[in-house]
Scaffold this motif. Structure first.
Motif, PDB file in Angstrom:
ATOM      1  N   ASP A   1       0.820  -1.217   0.000  1.00  0.00           N
ATOM      2  CA  ASP A   1       0.000   0.000   0.000  1.00  0.00           C
ATOM      3  C   ASP A   1       0.852   1.264   0.000  1.00  0.00           C
ATOM      4  OD1 ASP A   1      -2.426  -1.343  -0.028  1.00  0.00           O
ATOM      5  OD2 ASP A   1      -2.427  -1.578   2.157  1.00  0.00           O
TER       6      ASP A   1
ATOM      7  N   ARG B   1      -0.781  -9.690  -4.055  1.00  0.00           N
ATOM      8  CA  ARG B   1      -1.482  -8.494  -4.529  1.00  0.00           C
ATOM      9  C   ARG B   1      -0.890  -8.003  -5.853  1.00  0.00           C
ATOM     10  NH1 ARG B   1      -2.493  -4.353   0.368  1.00  0.00           N
ATOM     11  NH2 ARG B   1      -3.871  -3.506  -1.239  1.00  0.00           N
TER      12      ARG B   1
ATOM     13  N   GLU C   1     -10.916  -7.626   4.827  1.00  0.00           N
ATOM     14  CA  GLU C   1     -11.491  -6.764   3.798  1.00  0.00           C
ATOM     15  C   GLU C   1     -11.046  -7.167   2.399  1.00  0.00           C
ATOM     16  OE1 GLU C   1     -10.437  -2.810   4.798  1.00  0.00           O
ATOM     17  OE2 GLU C   1     -11.647  -2.739   6.640  1.00  0.00           O
ATOM     18  N   GLU C   2      -9.801  -7.560   2.256  1.00  0.00           N
ATOM     19  CA  GLU C   2      -9.284  -7.873   0.926  1.00  0.00           C
ATOM     20  C   GLU C   2      -9.177  -9.371   0.678  1.00  0.00           C
ATOM     21  OE1 GLU C   2      -5.341  -6.448   0.559  1.00  0.00           O
ATOM     22  OE2 GLU C   2      -4.599  -7.468   2.340  1.00  0.00           O
ATOM     23  N   ARG C   3      -9.475 -10.206   1.664  1.00  0.00           N
ATOM     24  CA  ARG C   3      -9.258 -11.641   1.500  1.00  0.00           C
ATOM     25  C   ARG C   3     -10.138 -12.210   0.400  1.00  0.00           C
ATOM     26  NH1 ARG C   3     -10.454 -14.844   6.742  1.00  0.00           N
ATOM     27  NH2 ARG C   3      -8.684 -13.545   7.421  1.00  0.00           N
TER      28      ARG C   3
ATOM     29  N   THR D   1     -11.810 -10.774  -2.173  1.00  0.00           N
ATOM     30  CA  THR D   1     -11.515 -10.301  -3.530  1.00  0.00           C
ATOM     31  C   THR D   1     -10.190 -10.852  -4.034  1.00  0.00           C
ATOM     32  OG1 THR D   1     -12.722  -8.260  -3.081  1.00  0.00           O
ATOM     33  CG2 THR D   1     -11.213  -8.251  -4.950  1.00  0.00           C
ATOM     34  N   LEU D   2      -9.169 -10.859  -3.167  1.00  0.00           N
ATOM     35  CA  LEU D   2      -7.857 -11.316  -3.581  1.00  0.00           C
ATOM     36  C   LEU D   2      -7.840 -12.813  -3.858  1.00  0.00           C
ATOM     37  CD1 LEU D   2      -4.899 -10.651  -4.087  1.00  0.00           C
ATOM     38  CD2 LEU D   2      -4.471 -10.864  -1.632  1.00  0.00           C
TER      39      LEU D   2
END
Length: 801
Positions: A445, A536, A771-773, A775-776
């Motif tokens: 990030d 990512r 939060e990103e698990r 989608t990733l």
């Protein structure tokens, strides 16, 4: 009563309005008398109008005559002023011509004859020529037969001035570069490739060259002068004018040598070759000839010497088109040089001793430092201690043989760099410092936030990339080299999304470099962070790139002839450079298999569906002297081990195996099911050297629509990979350390990609945030499914042979 008064008042008023006769004798007038009076009044009125009209005409005519007289006076005054201005300009031109002749060492201008002197003096009979014969002679020397207002004597003097040898020696051309060489007409400018040896032939050749250069320079000057004013005053317009002025100054010595006739054959022959190619409109060949001529006369033009792909006369011409990866420039001494077409971002302090402005460009102006400005007191300037250059760079700058490098003397990548870079190629990100513990550049990030911050302040594409793109005649694609297991993965992801907005259909290859979880010497917390960063980066880069090639810093498969120090970035970078540079050699060759290769050609070989963008990079290295014997031994051992399959329809075992796998990484994850045999979908191979690659059963053409084996396309080049003195001693092939090695590399899409992606997805599922698990992980699963054997996104069933 009141009504009666009003009526009497109105009657009295009406009587007063009636005109009374002039004479009291006649109370009544006849109608004829009234009509006569009316006509008389009318005639009087018309006469007065005619008189007024006539008066106005006379006044107008008088004004016009006065204006005409004044106009005549003005014309006479303008004529007189124009004549005076003409005389003044002629005097100034004559004075300028006198100064020019004095500066060039020519005789002074002859005195001007008085008006009518030429016409009045008779022409001697022995020098006179008949009018018809004189006209024919003037036409024979490409002169106008008759000029306006020219007398016979003036015409005769003009002819004698052209043909008289004594006058010709002192006559200068009026071109951009004045010369005593007699210019030839355009139809006689075509030069012969064979340089004559006799004096008369060489003199004619010099006249042809001077005429052609004069014509080109004149057209150049006219074209620049015809530009609009806003274009002339712009930065590009001024640069174009300066380039023309610089060309004029650089060509003056060439004209002087041609006038004296002492131009050596080593320069004359390439010049003739360049001019002949330009006259035949083979401008690329003319440019190549110019580069060969200029590079051969320049000292260390690009920072690399004979070990590089640049060749110098009398060496044979290189098969590599250096214009693909290098851009032309001009050194301070006026010689031509080349710098890479590259854009390098790095943190503060990561460039080492490399300067942004090097010896090929003017140094930065520090004249304002320490001068008084708006502050009343003198400012205090604090400079950071510069990083001292390595002994290797010091010897290169001094023109000496550099000492050998080792892992202890290599601190930065600039310590072993042999290239000069354009100042716009080096961009320092001053927000972060290399090896900083407080503000570490490690999280994904952080890199993305830094890119978005700079993008809001300035358009990075317009500021940094577009100047290089606009220099390219044809842009076949971009290559991005980035770390993916730290903040550089986020930085590259932001760049790729921005590039896709700007260049939607352009081929963009991304080479992802990093540990990606494979180095157990890294602390566990940092290694887990690297895995998350890599996942990512994989999710974004594999989607936005045309081709994504992960390269591990610690590959699992290594041959015995490779001695690699995994803790040295110098060793790791050298191994990756061999594989990457050899794999992309087809795009830089002037011809590959009879035609030029492009990034798109290689990409179509292993990505026939358009969705398998992740390719694994493999290669083999051999000594070219023992390459044939080694290839035969490898084939014999493969046949003895029974690795040759009896199912040629699949084609997997028909393909050659590689010694070095730069893609596979050990994630230490036990698979839930036994690993299947690797199935290859497509491959692009590039060989350097004679590898004796078998052609039978090699697979199918990538353009073939029938799926009866892996798609395969091979590119070959006899050019070996040069090992410069800056290259580490990591290869021990054949009889010992070689100066050049043969490389056989390949990019492959296979089911091994699915296994690797699923392995990293299993790790990320336990480490990524909530939060990103989802989608990733879903994105990684979708990527992995494209590489499952028999998977077809266009069908509902995945049962496929």
């Amino acid at each position: 009563m009141e009504f009666a008064k009003l009526m009497s008042a109105q009657i009295k008023k009406s009587k007063e309005a009636v005109p009374q006769p002039e004479s009291d004798d006649k109370k009544y007038l006849k109608r004829s008398e009234i009509e006569a009076q009316r006509q008389a009044a009318y005639l009087a009125e018309q006469k007065a109008a005619d008189d007024a009209r006539r008066e106005r005409k006379d006044k107008k005519r008088k004004l016009e005559e006065e204006e005409a007289e004044r106009e005549i006076e003005r014309k006479e005054k303008r004529r007189r002023l124009a004549e005076e201005s003409k005389l003044r300009r002629e005097a100034e031109d004559e004075e300028e011509e006198r100064r020019r002749r004095k500066r060039l060492g020519l005789p002074d201008l002859p005195p001007k004859p008085k008006p009518g002197e030429d016409d009045g003096a008779p022409v001697p009979e022995e020098d006179d020529i008949e009018e018809e014969e004189l006209v024919n002679k003037l036409r024979a020397i490409n002169e106008p037969a008759v000029l306006f207002g020219e007398t016979h004597k003036q015409r005769l003097k003009r002819y004698k001035k052209r043909v008289d040898a004594n006058t010709l020696a002192a006559m200068m051309s009026d071109g951009p570069i004045p010369t005593t060489l007699q210019l030839v007409p355009e139809k006689e400018m075509l030069v012969d490739l064979k340089v004559p040896k006799d004096k008369e032939g060489r003199h004619l050749l010099f006249r042809q060259l001077a005429s052609y250069f004069t014509m080109v320079l004149q057209e150049w000057d006219v074209t620049l002068a015809a530009r609009p004013t806003d274009v002339k005053t712009s930065f590009q317009g001024k640069a174009a004018h300066n380039a023309m002025v610089q060309a004029l100054e650089n060509m003056r010595p060439l004209f002087k040598k041609m006038e004296k006739g002492d131009l050596e054959d080593g320069i004359l022959e390439p010049v003739v070759e360049i001019v002949r190619a330009a006259q035949e409109r083979r401008y690329v060949d003319a440019n190549d000839g110019y580069l060969r001529l200029s590079i051969g006369k320049a000292a260390w033009p690009i920072g690399v010497t004979m070990e590089s792909y640049f060749t110098y006369p009398p060496e044979p011409e290189s098969a590599v088109n250096h214009d693909v990866s290098f851009r032309a420039g001009i050194a301070p001494d006026g010689s031509d040089t080349f710098t890479p077409r590259t854009l390098i971002y790095d943190l503060k302090g990561a460039f080492g001793s490399m300067r942004k402005v090097n010896a090929l460009y003017e140094p930065e102006d520090d004249g304002n430092v320490g001068k008084s400005g708006v502050w009343p007191s003198k400012p205090i300037v604090q400079r950071s201690q510069p990083i001292p250059p390595s002994p290797y760079q010091t010897h290169l700058d001094a023109g000496l043989v550099p000492p050998p490098l080792n892992t202890s003397t290599v601190r930065y990548w600039s310590d072993y760099s042999r290239l000069y870079y354009h100042p716009k190629s080096l961009v320092q990100l001053s927000d972060f410092e290399v090896n900083d513990k407080l503000m570490a550049f490690e999280k994904w990030d952080v890199g993305l936030d830094l890119f978005e911050k700079l993008e809001r302040e300035v358009d990075l594409v317009d500021r940094d990339l577009r100047p290089f793109v606009e220099e390219c005649d044809g842009l076949q694609g971009l290559q991005i080299f980035t770390g993916v297991d730290d903040a550089w993965g986020g930085w590259a992801s932001g760049w790729l999304e921005r590039l896709r907005d700007e260049y939607g259909k352009l081929s963009i290859w991304t080479w992802g470099i990093g540990e990606q979880g494979g180095n157990t010497a890294v602390p566990r917390e940092r290694r887990l962070q690297q895995i998350v960063n890599s996942s990512r980066s994989l999710h974004v880069l594999a989607e936005q790139s045309s081709v994504y090639i992960p390269m591990s810093n610690s590959p699992v498969k290594l041959p015995p002839y490779l001695t690699l120090d995994s803790s040295s970035p110098w060793h790791i970078g050298a191994l990756q450079a061999v594989a990457m540079e050899s794999m992309t050699i087809p795009v830089r060759l002037k011809s590959s298999n009879g035609r030029p290769g492009t990034l798109q050609d290689i990409e179509d070989s292993f990505n026939s569906t358009g969705k398998r963008r992740i390719a694994k990079l493999e290669m083999s290295v051999a000594d070219p002297d023992v390459l044939a014997e080694k290839s035969e031994q490898r084939i014999a051992q493969a046949e003895k081990a029974g690795s040759t399959t009896s199912r040629p329809s699949e084609g997997d075992d028909e393909l050659n195996r590689f010694d070095i796998d730069a893609f596979t990484k050990d994630y230490r994850i036990t698979p839930s099911r036994p690993s299947k045999k690797e199935h290859i979908f497509g491959r692009a191979e590039a060989s350097r050297g004679d590898w004796h690659i078998p052609e039978e059963g090699a697979g199918r053409d990538p353009r073939d629509g029938f799926n009866h084996g892996p798609a395969l396309q091979r590119f070959s080049a006899p050019l070996l990979f040069p090992l410069l003195d800056s290259f580490p001693s990591i290869f021990d092939v054949g009889s010992g350390q070689a100066n050049k090695v043969a490389v056989y590399s390949g990019l492959t899409t296979s089911t091994a990609v699915a296994n690797q992606v699923r392995s990293i997805e299993q790790l990320v599922r336990r480490m990524a945030g909530l939060e990103e698990r989802e989608t990733l992980c879903d994105g990684l699963q979708t990527i992995a499914e494209e590489y499952d054997e028999g998977w077809d996104s266009g069908s509902d069933s995945d049962e496929d042979d």
